[in-house]
Design a protein around this motif. Sequence first.
Motif, PDB file in Angstrom:
ATOM      1  N   GLN A  55       0.808  -1.217   0.000  1.00 15.33           N
ATOM      2  CA  GLN A  55       0.000   0.000   0.000  1.00 15.33           C
ATOM      3  C   GLN A  55       0.844   1.271   0.000  1.00 15.33           C
ATOM      4  OE1 GLN A  55      -3.454   0.246  -0.249  1.00 15.33           O
ATOM      5  NE2 GLN A  55      -3.164  -1.894  -0.794  1.00 15.33           N
ATOM      6  N   SER A  87      -4.561   6.771 -11.875  1.00 14.63           N
ATOM      7  CA  SER A  87      -5.831   7.073 -12.518  1.00 14.63           C
ATOM      8  C   SER A  87      -5.619   7.829 -13.820  1.00 14.63           C
ATOM      9  CB  SER A  87      -6.686   7.922 -11.577  1.00 14.63           C
ATOM     10  OG  SER A  87      -6.006   9.126 -11.254  1.00 14.63           O
ATOM     11  N   SER A 112      -1.209   4.197  -1.664  1.00 19.48           N
ATOM     12  CA  SER A 112      -2.297   3.997  -2.603  1.00 19.48           C
ATOM     13  C   SER A 112      -3.437   4.949  -2.233  1.00 19.48           C
ATOM     14  CB  SER A 112      -2.764   2.548  -2.521  1.00 19.48           C
ATOM     15  OG  SER A 112      -3.875   2.341  -3.347  1.00 19.48           O
ATOM     16  N   GLY A 113      -3.944   5.654  -3.216  1.00 18.46           N
ATOM     17  CA  GLY A 113      -5.008   6.630  -2.980  1.00 18.46           C
ATOM     18  C   GLY A 113      -4.504   8.056  -2.824  1.00 18.46           C
ATOM     19  N   SER A 131      -4.148   9.834  -9.043  1.00 13.36           N
ATOM     20  CA  SER A 131      -4.213   9.122  -7.772  1.00 13.36           C
ATOM     21  C   SER A 131      -3.433   7.820  -7.928  1.00 13.36           C
ATOM     22  CB  SER A 131      -5.674   8.825  -7.437  1.00 13.36           C
ATOM     23  OG  SER A 131      -5.771   8.030  -6.289  1.00 13.36           O
TER      24      SER A 131
END
Length: 142
Positions: A55, A87, A112-113, A131
């Motif tokens: 992550q 993204s 992540s994110g 992202s």
Amino acid sequence: MMRIATWLSVLVPAVALAGCTLTPAEKARIEQRAETEKADLDKALRGLTSGSPTQCISQYRTQQVRSYGPTIVYTVSPNLKYVSQTSGGCDGVGGQGNNIFVTRTTTGQLCSGDIAQTVDRASGFFTGSCSFGEFTPYRKAR
């Protein structure tokens, strides 16, 4: 008055849709760019084996960052690279690109994110954002 509103309700979407179509030359250029980016990514990861995604990664250990379309590669060493599928929107970082990443983190980690922005190196203008997905390590086989 009602006829103008009806006419506009048809015309505005039609004009917007017409602006979204690509010429065959533009489609070919986009496809060629995608093929080149994939070939460059394959070359960057040649000889490395993927591991289990994580992550977060430490951004302080990173020596180089480069985008290959929506794919970002963080190079820690020639033997370790992390790959994140974004993204999209963070093109042109590293390599021949003129963009640099701007990330904001208080932990020294990218996760992540998290959202990154790209900035033109010369002008300082924001050029995009994306992202991060999970970070997959690629290591040299021992």
